[in-house]
Design an enzyme around this catalytic site. Structure first.
Site, mmCIF file in Angstrom:
data_model
loop_
_atom_site.group_PDB
_atom_site.id
_atom_site.type_symbol
_atom_site.label_atom_id
_atom_site.label_comp_id
_atom_site.label_asym_id
_atom_site.label_seq_id
_atom_site.Cartn_x
_atom_site.Cartn_y
_atom_site.Cartn_z
ATOM 1 N N TRP A 260 0.699 -1.248 -0.060
ATOM 2 C CA TRP A 260 0.048 0.126 0.153
ATOM 3 C C TRP A 260 1.011 1.247 -0.106
ATOM 4 O O TRP A 260 0.662 2.209 -0.507
ATOM 5 C CB TRP A 260 -1.079 0.149 1.383
ATOM 6 C CG TRP A 260 -1.810 1.290 1.480
ATOM 7 C CD1 TRP A 260 -2.915 1.483 1.041
ATOM 8 C CD2 TRP A 260 -1.284 2.385 2.107
ATOM 9 N NE1 TRP A 260 -3.140 2.759 1.089
ATOM 10 C CE2 TRP A 260 -2.429 3.466 1.931
ATOM 11 C CE3 TRP A 260 -0.179 2.870 2.770
ATOM 12 C CZ2 TRP A 260 -2.465 4.713 2.441
ATOM 13 C CZ3 TRP A 260 -0.213 4.295 3.330
ATOM 14 C CH2 TRP A 260 -1.212 4.888 3.209
ATOM 15 N N HIS A 261 2.244 0.893 0.703
ATOM 16 C CA HIS A 261 2.807 2.251 1.051
ATOM 17 C C HIS A 261 3.577 2.761 -0.275
ATOM 18 O O HIS A 261 3.871 3.804 -0.655
ATOM 19 C CB HIS A 261 3.777 2.132 1.915
ATOM 20 C CG HIS A 261 3.238 2.388 3.382
ATOM 21 N ND1 HIS A 261 2.789 1.253 4.067
ATOM 22 C CD2 HIS A 261 3.130 3.369 4.193
ATOM 23 C CE1 HIS A 261 2.255 1.814 5.190
ATOM 24 N NE2 HIS A 261 2.475 2.927 5.221
ATOM 25 N N GLY A 262 3.894 1.929 -1.386
ATOM 26 C CA GLY A 262 4.527 2.202 -2.445
ATOM 27 C C GLY A 262 4.823 1.044 -3.424
ATOM 28 O O GLY A 262 4.912 -0.303 -3.068
#
Lengths: 408, 307
Positions: A260-262
């Site tokens: 989700w973060h990247g």
């Protein structure tokens, strides 16, 4: 449509369609190029030509945040936990409420949507509370996060040049940088909303005082971790199907949280490490969360160990690639390289950290006893917050800078 | 009850505003007087324009700061020299500093060490944002004020605060007053280590010329020439193979406009083959700076002798 239909299969179909549309957009903008590049590398190794080019799309600011908020709402409607919002204006406002649009907190529909239908009057108490939270947010961002970034950036930009102590210090500084950057933004967002009479959920609760990784995630980015708990971990089965399945669910949830973060392997490893650490903790039995008032040698040691584990995982979060993360870890253990001594970071950043630590320490272990910033006397708290404003003016970084989580 | 619930926040906000304004004025004024105290003027390189009426003034970034040794230049030329090079800064800063010097007097020779950040487009953080070092001079120096306003329209509002110009300068101010940073080399900051790695190559093919910066270079030269200062534009040695098409383009423009030759030792074999003269690929060490300063001194002597 989900609410209107009586047939379960149709409901599920509409839900699936909504999720595919929402995550499809997120995938195209955020993950397509990452996946495509990875396939490209793999095909190259197999000497197969991969003809699909990258899209090189500009990532809409905060796309992960508002997509998750939208998906959460749809699932809540599907579960019957909230009524579908029929007024497009209110729905649009829920998705794009400006204080938390770009970096959260990721709000729940049943908490935020009803607030839009309430009549809000100007309230001096909200103004006071909002101003206080915003000033503290600006302090965290400008005095601590941006100052430490001036040390972290050049070190992580040239890992090969710096010695182990410098890289270790930069890594510890990054732990505080990312906390103050993100919690600072959350405080500003919550404070802004509060001034307008809206209540947003708390996103951080002194995470570096956690005594284990499980507790850390109950204190860090709370709106995201509870989102993953409610919409990923529990639907996967949560802890209802035995120990092994629980651990598997936990690990998968944290891998998803990582990605989700990247779109980068570093985030996947970071999420995976947190998943593994929690699985290990679960294997040692039931985790007890520390009571916030207990201060003894055992809790200090646990806090130190948890902070150390979390900080090591930040290396993967911060490094530009897996190779760079391992270079950082290897070099921390060496003495060769140039030390980076920056008086401004040490003096100004140290001052910021001291103020931050003092406030958080007292709030954690002696709640209600650090009476300067929390004072009920308006004169005392007015002076205390004006002191913070002056500190921001004196040693904050007042140039243009971005929030780290805007990129997500 | 209702009245009380309104009173408390109103008192809080009033105290917050009053104390912030009072604190800002008080602390800002103390910092201002400390910044411009005699001890500060002696120790703060930014204030060199106020105290050093030298014959030769060097401008440029860290490469100027570390490459031009005023002692050697003075010995060879017989003229006094000050190095006003400033690490990380570009032409907007150098121009503001030149204007500040010209406000006081006219030096015999002005040397500008040109770096690509002086004429190519760069991120704001490596560009106008760097001009924040001039903030303490905002009220006292109109040229610094003009340069600071390049940072954005909000600067004039930010500078309503008395503390803001001294943001992040408290340590330097106190150090200059109570624990002086003594620079005995007239602004020159020597680097002592030796570079140990193989030569690399670079190209400016991805960079683009920034016409605003080019205009600032033209202004810099014009202002110096209008005050009868001899101008020398230099490019000191690199320990890297460079394909500088944009450098060549700028040199050509300067030659055409001012009939001024850019004196480039960028790829000079006397340095390019001598790793031991460098601290890193961008900077000469003390020995390199010595040899470079000797070459530059001869060039300055020639320049000053011309009509």
């Amino acid at each position: 449509m989900i609410e209107r239909t009586d047939k379960a299969i149709k409901k599920r179909y509409y839900l699936l369609l909504s999720i595919i549309l929402n995550f499809g957009m997120l995938f195209i903008y955020k993950y397509f190029d990452f996946l495509n590049s990875s396939i490209h590398v793999l095909m190259d190794r197999l000497s197969v030509r991969w003809p699909v080019p990258n899209l090189d799309l500009l990532l809409p600011v905060g796309i992960s945040f508002f997509t998750f908020q939208a998906v959460g709402y749809t699932i809540d409607v599907y579960r019957g936990q909230v009524k579908a919002e029929k007024h497009f204006g209110y729905y649009a406002l829920f998705i794009s409420f400006f204080p938390q649009l770009v970096a959260g907190p990721i709000e729940r529909s049943k908490h935020l949507l009803p607030q839009f239908r309430e009549v809000h009057f100007f309230d001096f108490n909200n103004l006071e509370a909002g101003i206080k939270q915003m000033i503290w947010g600006f302090f965290m961002k400008l005095v601590v996060a941006d100052r430490l970034a001036m040390y972290v950036q050049p070190v992580y930009g040239n890992l090969e040049l710096h010695n182990g102590t410098t890289i270790l210090l930069a890594t510890i500084f990054f732990a505080f940088q990312i906390y103050c950057d993100f919690a600072g933004y959350s405080n500003i967002a919550i404070g802004t909303a509060r001034i307008m009479g809206f209540d947003l959920m708390n996103n951080f609760k002194r995470p570096y005082f956690a005594t284990n990784i499980t507790e850390f995630w109950h204190r860090w980015h709370i709106s995201l971790s509870t989102w993953f708990r409610d919409y990923v971990y529990i639907p996967l089965g949560g802890n209802r199907f035995g120990h092994t399945r629980t651990k598997f669910n936990l690990f998968v949830t944290f891998m998803v949280s990582g990605i989700w973060h990247g779109a980068n392997w570093t985030f996947l490893v970071w999420g995976g490490l947190h998943g593994v650490l929690q699985v290990i903790e679960k294997s040692f039995g039931k985790i007890k969360e520390s009571k916030s008032t207990v201060l003894n040698l055992s809790s200090v040691l646990k806090v130190f160990l948890t902070f150390s584990f979390v900080t090591v995982t930040w290396i993967f979060f911060r490094a530009s690639g897996i190779d760079q993360a391992f270079i950082a870890i290897n070099r921390i253990l060496t003495t060769s390289g140039i030390p980076f001594k920056d008086a401004n970071t040490f003096i100004y950043g140290g001052t910021g950290l001291l103020i931050l630590f003092t406030r958080e320490f007292f709030n954690e272990f002696y709640p209600g006893k650090f009476l300067i910033l929390e004072s009920k006397q308006p004169v005392v708290s007015g002076i205390a917050y004006s002191f913070l404003v002056l500190v921001i003016l004196l040693i904050g970084i007042l140039d243009q800078s971005q929030f780290i989580y805007f990129q997500f | 009850m209702v009245k009380n619930s309104i009173n408390k926040p109103v008192i809080f906000i009033a105290v917050l505003i009053i104390m912030t304004i009072l604190g800002d004025t008080l602390i800002g004024n103390v910092l201002n007087s400390l910044y411009f105290s005699d001890a500060s003027i002696k120790n703060e390189r930014l204030l060199a324009y106020k105290q050093s009426q030298k014959d030769i003034i060097i401008f440029g970034s860290s490469r100027a700061e570390a490459h031009f040794d005023p002692m050697i230049i003075s010995q060879i030329t017989g003229m006094s020299c000050y190095n006003m090079g400033f690490s990380g800064q570009n032409i907007y800063f150098h121009k503001a500093m030149l204007e500040s010097v010209l406000e006081e007097y006219s030096p015999k020779a002005i040397v500008l060490e040109l770096l690509d950040i002086d004429f190519v487009k760069t991120d704001a953080i490596h560009d106008k944002e760097k001009l924040s070092v001039l903030l303490p001079l905002y009220a006292a120096n109109k040229h610094a004020k003009q340069a600071i306003q390049l940072r954005g329209r909000t600067e004039k509002y930010k500078n309503l605060s008395s503390i803001y110009p001294f943001n992040s300068a408290v340590y330097a101010i106190l150090r200059n007053n109570y624990y002086p940073f003594v620079n005995n080399y007239n602004g020159y900051i020597p680097i002592h280590n030796k570079w140990e790695y193989a030569i690399d190559s670079t190209s400016d093919s991805k960079s683009k010329i920034d016409e605003f910066k080019v205009k600032a270079i033209y202004d810099f030269i014009e202002k110096a020439q209008n005050r009868n200062c001899k101008v020398l534009i230099t490019v000191s040695p690199y320990y890297m193979i460079r394909r500088d098409s944009l450098f060549n383009e700028i040199s050509k423009r300067i030659r055409t406009r001012f009939d001024l030759e850019v004196f480039s030792l960028s790829q000079d074999r006397r340095f390019l083959d001598r790793r031991d003269l460098f601290a890193d690929p961008m900077h000469l060490n003390t020995e390199g700076a010595k040899q470079f300063s000797e070459i530059i001194s001869a060039k300055i002597l020639k320049l000053v002798a011309t009509k």
